[in-house]
Write an enzyme that holds these catalytic residues in place. Sequence first.
Site, PDB file in Angstrom:
ATOM      1  CB  VAL A 224      25.406   9.886  -9.965  1.00  0.00           C
ATOM      2  CG1 VAL A 224      25.935   8.744 -10.814  1.00  0.00           C
ATOM      3  CG2 VAL A 224      24.028  10.296 -10.435  1.00  0.00           C
TER       4      VAL A 224
ATOM      5  N   GLY B 101      26.576  12.956 -13.927  1.00  0.00           N
ATOM      6  CA  GLY B 101      25.722  13.209 -12.765  1.00  0.00           C
ATOM      7  C   GLY B 101      26.471  13.919 -11.664  1.00  0.00           C
TER       8      GLY B 101
ATOM      9  CB  CYS C 266      46.639  16.337  -9.099  1.00  0.00           C
ATOM     10  SG  CYS C 266      47.353  15.370 -10.443  1.00  0.00           S
TER      11      CYS C 266
ATOM     12  CD  GLU D  70      44.728   7.681  -9.903  1.00  0.00           C
ATOM     13  OE1 GLU D  70      44.149   8.454 -10.672  1.00  0.00           O
ATOM     14  OE2 GLU D  70      45.162   6.583 -10.257  1.00  0.00           O
TER      15      GLU D  70
HETATM   16  P1  NAD Z   1      36.101  16.653  -6.469  1.00  0.00           P
HETATM   17  O1  NAD Z   1      36.679  15.785  -5.444  1.00  0.00           O
HETATM   18  O2  NAD Z   1      35.201  17.749  -6.035  1.00  0.00           O
HETATM   19  O3  NAD Z   1      35.280  15.801  -7.534  1.00  0.00           O
HETATM   20  C1  NAD Z   1      35.836  14.717  -8.234  1.00  0.00           C
HETATM   21  C2  NAD Z   1      34.732  13.814  -8.734  1.00  0.00           C
HETATM   22  O4  NAD Z   1      34.067  13.253  -7.607  1.00  0.00           O
HETATM   23  C3  NAD Z   1      33.660  14.529  -9.547  1.00  0.00           C
HETATM   24  O5  NAD Z   1      33.212  13.704 -10.598  1.00  0.00           O
HETATM   25  C4  NAD Z   1      32.536  14.734  -8.526  1.00  0.00           C
HETATM   26  O6  NAD Z   1      31.263  14.844  -9.131  1.00  0.00           O
HETATM   27  C5  NAD Z   1      32.669  13.458  -7.700  1.00  0.00           C
HETATM   28  N1  NAD Z   1      32.141  13.557  -6.323  1.00  0.00           N
HETATM   29  C6  NAD Z   1      31.960  14.665  -5.568  1.00  0.00           C
HETATM   30  N2  NAD Z   1      31.460  14.320  -4.352  1.00  0.00           N
HETATM   31  C7  NAD Z   1      31.327  12.969  -4.340  1.00  0.00           C
HETATM   32  C8  NAD Z   1      30.886  12.020  -3.378  1.00  0.00           C
HETATM   33  N3  NAD Z   1      30.462  12.402  -2.166  1.00  0.00           N
HETATM   34  N4  NAD Z   1      30.909  10.710  -3.709  1.00  0.00           N
HETATM   35  C9  NAD Z   1      31.355  10.295  -4.916  1.00  0.00           C
HETATM   36  N5  NAD Z   1      31.779  11.157  -5.875  1.00  0.00           N
HETATM   37  C10 NAD Z   1      31.771  12.476  -5.597  1.00  0.00           C
HETATM   38  O7  NAD Z   1      37.333  17.234  -7.325  1.00  0.00           O
HETATM   39  P2  NAD Z   1      37.325  18.285  -8.504  1.00  0.00           P
HETATM   40  O8  NAD Z   1      37.127  19.656  -7.963  1.00  0.00           O
HETATM   41  O9  NAD Z   1      36.424  17.812  -9.581  1.00  0.00           O
HETATM   42  O10 NAD Z   1      38.846  18.106  -9.036  1.00  0.00           O
HETATM   43  C11 NAD Z   1      39.934  18.699  -8.436  1.00  0.00           C
HETATM   44  C12 NAD Z   1      40.625  17.753  -7.461  1.00  0.00           C
HETATM   45  O11 NAD Z   1      41.053  16.562  -8.110  1.00  0.00           O
HETATM   46  C13 NAD Z   1      41.904  18.369  -6.891  1.00  0.00           C
HETATM   47  O12 NAD Z   1      41.951  18.127  -5.514  1.00  0.00           O
HETATM   48  C14 NAD Z   1      43.018  17.624  -7.604  1.00  0.00           C
HETATM   49  O13 NAD Z   1      44.254  17.578  -6.940  1.00  0.00           O
HETATM   50  C15 NAD Z   1      42.411  16.266  -7.755  1.00  0.00           C
HETATM   51  N6  NAD Z   1      43.107  15.528  -8.801  1.00  0.00           N
HETATM   52  C16 NAD Z   1      43.962  14.517  -8.449  1.00  0.00           C
HETATM   53  C17 NAD Z   1      44.684  13.830  -9.426  1.00  0.00           C
HETATM   54  C18 NAD Z   1      45.636  12.716  -9.085  1.00  0.00           C
HETATM   55  O14 NAD Z   1      46.049  12.008  -9.990  1.00  0.00           O
HETATM   56  N7  NAD Z   1      46.018  12.550  -7.855  1.00  0.00           N
HETATM   57  C19 NAD Z   1      44.517  14.185 -10.770  1.00  0.00           C
HETATM   58  C20 NAD Z   1      43.646  15.230 -11.086  1.00  0.00           C
HETATM   59  C21 NAD Z   1      42.944  15.877 -10.095  1.00  0.00           C
END
Ligand code: NAD
Length: 468
Positions: free
Chosen positions: A206, A201, A279, A245
């Site tokens: 979601v 979702g 990340c 994270e």
């Molecule tokens: P994102 O923050 O846009 O999305 C991550 C997840 O959160 C997705 O499933 C998304 O659908 C969900 N999401 C989005 N808005 C939300 C909300 N308001 N409430 C709840 N859930 C929500 O990130 P992305 O673009 O999918 O991934 C890249 C990011 O993830 C980068 O910043 C990267 O550094 C980070 N990351 C961190 C680690 C770590 O271990 N620290 C590992 C991998 C990726």
Amino acid sequence: MKKIDRVYINGEFVKPHGTKTLVLTNPDTLESIGEVTLCDKKDAAFAIKCAKDAFKTFSKTSIEERAQILQNIYEAMSRREDELNAAAVMEYGSPITATRGRTRFAKNVFLTVKEQMGRFEFERVLEDGSKILKAPLGVVAAIAPWNANYTHICQKLAPAIAAGCTVVFKPSEYSAIQTQILCECFDEARVPKGLINIVNGIGEEVGSYLVAHKDIALINFTGSTKVGREISKSAAKMIKRTILELGGKSANIILDDADLTSAIPNALKIAFSNSGQACHAGSRLYVPKSKFDLICELLVESLKEIKIGNIRDEECYMGPLVNKTQFDRVQEYIASGIKEGAKILVGGLGRLEGLKGYYAKPTIFTNVKPDMKIAREEIFGPVLCLFTYKDEQEALRLANDTIYGLAGYVSGTDLERAKRVAEQIFAGWVYINKGVYEGKGVIPHVGAKQSGIGTNGIDDYLQFRFIS
Ligand code: NAD
């Protein structure tokens, strides 16, 4: 075209209430490869209810029963490993060799956590007969991004299962094909009904619903710092526990005694791992001023050795970016670097010639000032910023001048000195003379500063209680 119109809730593949769909595109070939039906809030509510019901019995299972579940999932993933790999290559554009490593790591998490659980102290009796009890917290909401889909899901599920918690998981909607195969593995492993519930979702709908729900005891989120802040705010209303994270902008310090023939190719691999969509990418490179020209030459030469494009080739290191949004985002950052006065050593705007997919040019900027956008913000693409320093103290001051604290890297031949420098980089993981950890299983996931509030594993899924 793979049609994913069922979600795994309560031990069954059920038709979601949500009706919106998303077309999945192969980022390497730009072909449409699938369509996923997205869940809505009703689906999320149903998944939470199932997880809550299952918690009543699952929280009382024995260590042996949980160990068997972890073992069964590991075995089911091993049987489907080739399919899991093929899906990640096709849906995510991840080169095959890196994909295999990540899938292996993901399935091994179940075994490592099983071993840890065997040694774990769930109860401790003190000399006076008082007890410290560690009880499963409740229903966990886990949310993950599209990079390294299997790793995120498995690293969140395994300790939750070991602790006796049930889970509602919202993976990225862009990883639906990979997630579907993983759900089939859970089903083949005959995990108890309601232990693992997956809702594909949109995050704002979601994801935020899960975060705000009263029956969620712990939120385990991996994603951007921006969304992490929103989740923190929402969770604070109910003082909910969170594991966050988040993003990074990690520094890599090349000391003046480093062996440049290995340190520079390594620096490129650290920066461009997962096409920069990592990340922990070492996206800020600090080099001694006196060696700047030589290092520039070595960077350009070493980049020629990195194989890009044929993602099914064993030697390939870099693939495309995951989708158009991510490609455009990286282009905007490259354009902003140029506009702010940074110089392009190699790469630049546009797609890599001769490749069809979302291939950004691996780009190295010099003349980068610490206050430029490309120096401060996480780009999440193959863009490396090169800086010079006068002495060790300046290198450390610049490296630590960031809101992030996820990873750090140091190269040098005097190991004692390299260790001393590594210990002064304020980040969760710091690596000396190597890339990221590729060992078997779990390490503490502990970002510092705005890279998050990490986790140390099983403990974080338990409520400590003192009975005296
Ligand atoms: P994102 O923050 O846009 O999305 C991550 C997840 O959160 C997705 O499933 C998304 O659908 C969900 N999401 C989005 N808005 C939300 C909300 N308001 N409430 C709840 N859930 C929500 O990130 P992305 O673009 O999918 O991934 C890249 C990011 O993830 C980068 O910043 C990267 O550094 C980070 N990351 C961190 C680690 C770590 O271990 N620290 C590992 C991998 C990726």
